[in-house]
Write a protein that holds these residues in place. Structure first.
Motif, PDB file in Angstrom:
ATOM      1  N   LEU A  60       0.790  -1.218   0.000  1.00 54.06           N
ATOM      2  CA  LEU A  60       0.000   0.000   0.000  1.00 54.06           C
ATOM      3  C   LEU A  60       0.830   1.279   0.000  1.00 54.06           C
ATOM      4  CD1 LEU A  60      -3.060  -0.786   2.292  1.00 54.06           C
ATOM      5  CD2 LEU A  60      -2.848  -0.919  -0.183  1.00 54.06           C
ATOM      6  N   ASP A  61       1.946   1.297   0.716  1.00 55.84           N
ATOM      7  CA  ASP A  61       2.761   2.520   0.753  1.00 55.84           C
ATOM      8  C   ASP A  61       3.254   2.920  -0.640  1.00 55.84           C
ATOM      9  OD1 ASP A  61       2.289   2.541   3.428  1.00 55.84           O
ATOM     10  OD2 ASP A  61       4.317   2.059   4.055  1.00 55.84           O
ATOM     11  N   PRO A  62       3.803   1.987  -1.427  1.00 56.22           N
ATOM     12  CA  PRO A  62       4.185   2.370  -2.800  1.00 56.22           C
ATOM     13  C   PRO A  62       3.003   2.780  -3.658  1.00 56.22           C
ATOM     14  CG  PRO A  62       5.316   0.358  -2.129  1.00 56.22           C
ATOM     15  CD  PRO A  62       4.279   0.627  -1.096  1.00 56.22           C
ATOM     16  N   ALA A  63       1.843   2.117  -3.441  1.00 58.16           N
ATOM     17  CA  ALA A  63       0.660   2.468  -4.225  1.00 58.16           C
ATOM     18  C   ALA A  63       0.221   3.896  -3.938  1.00 58.16           C
ATOM     19  CB  ALA A  63      -0.478   1.497  -3.930  1.00 58.16           C
ATOM     20  N   ILE A  64       0.278   4.293  -2.673  1.00 58.04           N
ATOM     21  CA  ILE A  64      -0.095   5.668  -2.314  1.00 58.04           C
ATOM     22  C   ILE A  64       0.861   6.660  -2.968  1.00 58.04           C
ATOM     23  CG2 ILE A  64      -0.085   7.319  -0.405  1.00 58.04           C
ATOM     24  CD1 ILE A  64      -1.354   5.266   1.316  1.00 58.04           C
ATOM     25  N   ALA A  65       2.156   6.382  -2.889  1.00 56.34           N
ATOM     26  CA  ALA A  65       3.138   7.288  -3.485  1.00 56.34           C
ATOM     27  C   ALA A  65       2.929   7.397  -4.993  1.00 56.34           C
ATOM     28  CB  ALA A  65       4.548   6.800  -3.174  1.00 56.34           C
ATOM     29  N   LEU A  66       2.650   6.283  -5.650  1.00 59.93           N
ATOM     30  CA  LEU A  66       2.412   6.285  -7.098  1.00 59.93           C
ATOM     31  C   LEU A  66       1.198   7.144  -7.442  1.00 59.93           C
ATOM     32  CD1 LEU A  66       3.501   4.794  -9.720  1.00 59.93           C
ATOM     33  CD2 LEU A  66       1.579   3.232  -9.391  1.00 59.93           C
ATOM     34  N   LEU A  67       0.098   6.940  -6.723  1.00 58.76           N
ATOM     35  CA  LEU A  67      -1.111   7.724  -6.957  1.00 58.76           C
ATOM     36  C   LEU A  67      -0.887   9.197  -6.639  1.00 58.76           C
ATOM     37  CD1 LEU A  67      -3.790   5.301  -5.474  1.00 58.76           C
ATOM     38  CD2 LEU A  67      -3.673   6.070  -7.850  1.00 58.76           C
ATOM     39  N   TYR A 120       8.235   6.036  -5.616  1.00 59.35           N
ATOM     40  CA  TYR A 120       7.183   5.689  -6.568  1.00 59.35           C
ATOM     41  C   TYR A 120       6.386   6.923  -7.005  1.00 59.35           C
ATOM     42  CZ  TYR A 120       8.038   0.733  -5.850  1.00 59.35           C
ATOM     43  OH  TYR A 120       8.614  -0.512  -5.823  1.00 59.35           O
ATOM     44  N   ALA A 121       6.456   7.997  -6.230  1.00 59.53           N
ATOM     45  CA  ALA A 121       5.800   9.238  -6.659  1.00 59.53           C
ATOM     46  C   ALA A 121       6.406   9.742  -7.961  1.00 59.53           C
ATOM     47  CB  ALA A 121       5.910  10.295  -5.564  1.00 59.53           C
ATOM     48  N   LEU A 122       7.712   9.532  -8.132  1.00 62.88           N
ATOM     49  CA  LEU A 122       8.361   9.925  -9.383  1.00 62.88           C
ATOM     50  C   LEU A 122       7.820   9.108 -10.547  1.00 62.88           C
ATOM     51  CD1 LEU A 122      12.067  10.216  -8.147  1.00 62.88           C
ATOM     52  CD2 LEU A 122      10.383  12.049  -8.434  1.00 62.88           C
ATOM     53  N   PHE A 123       7.568   7.811 -10.300  1.00 59.29           N
ATOM     54  CA  PHE A 123       6.981   6.981 -11.345  1.00 59.29           C
ATOM     55  C   PHE A 123       5.579   7.466 -11.702  1.00 59.29           C
ATOM     56  CE2 PHE A 123       9.708   3.283  -9.622  1.00 59.29           C
ATOM     57  CZ  PHE A 123      10.775   3.682 -10.395  1.00 59.29           C
TER      58      PHE A 123
END
Length: 246
Positions: A122-129, A219-222
């Motif tokens: 979930l943490d990477p998913a939040i950063a991605l979104l 992942y926010a950069l992605f």
């Protein structure tokens, strides 16, 4: 937009064209105070003046009456922003509730698997979104747009999506193993769960887990890159506004 907003429409269209009230009044052969009265709603222009205003602003009369139409592409961007924002809010809400529970469970039972799973998934998913939504909001506010569709943009978008899909596939066996050990701990034997400990798999998984645990913000950069590369594609083309072109 209602006709009663005609004063606001005139002001917005005038400012969009970069005209001061004085310059606009000169084009209409009226005083600046007359323009001010139109824009504040003290008086309303008659039909002949409406036509002059539309001609001076280079728009159709219905744009003065009802405001310029929102382009199809902008409406689609707003819908995507709303959908992404809702998904981000739901995911962030789940993490805000589950992470404290998982930490309390780890402190009480000395079992860190639930917290580990949240950190991995979930943490990477939040950063991605968050990265995608931030760029989408900035685009709506500032008028920025993703890169134009070119072969290299399409290939880069496909490559980035493939990379993210590969990362998800790489984590799946670890997630299955973690859930299995959690079920075993809870007294629901799963038939002997063993970690997929192949050397090649571990060599790929270990740095990915370290990244997800220690710096999911990457992942926010992605997510931002996906927006810049035009994801998601709608398949449509931008249509010109029907209300602000004469």
């Amino acid at each position: 937009m209602a006709v009663r907003d005609i004063g606001k429409n005139i002001r917005d269209l005038r400012e969009r064209k970069g005209l001061t009230q004085e310059a606009f009044a000169e084009q209409l052969f009226v005083t600046r105070q007359t323009v001010s009265n139109y824009e504040t709603g003290r008086t309303r222009p008659d039909i002949e003046m409406l036509m002059k205003i539309a001609a001076a602003l280079e728009v159709r009369v219905d744009a003065v009456l009802y405001g310029p139409k929102v382009p199809q592409s902008r409406r689609a961007a707003r819908r995507r922003m709303a959908a992404g924002g809702c998904l981000l809010a739901l995911t962030a809400g789940a993490v805000a509730v589950l992470h404290p529970l998982a930490r309390a469970f780890a402190a009480a039972r000395y079992v860190t698997v639930p917290n580990d799973l949240l950190s991995v998934l979930l943490d990477p998913a939040i950063a991605l979104l968050l990265g995608w939504c931030a760029l989408q909001a900035a685009g709506l506010l500032l008028g920025a747009r993703p890169l134009k569709e070119r072969p290299w943009v399409k290939n880069a978008r496909i490559g980035l999506l493939a990379l993210l899909a590969a990362c998800a596939a790489l984590v799946c066996p670890y997630v299955v193993w973690a859930l299995g050990t959690l079920f075993d701990w809870a007294g629901t034997p799963g038939g002997g769960w063993t970690f997929p400990a192949g050397a090649f798999y571990l060599a790929l998984l270990t740095p990915l887990l370290r990244l997800n645990f220690s710096c999911p913000a990457v992942y926010a950069l992605f997510g931002a890159a996906l927006w810049g590369l035009g994801f998601p594609r709608t398949g449509g083309t931008e249509k010109p506004s029907g209300g602000d072109v004469k």
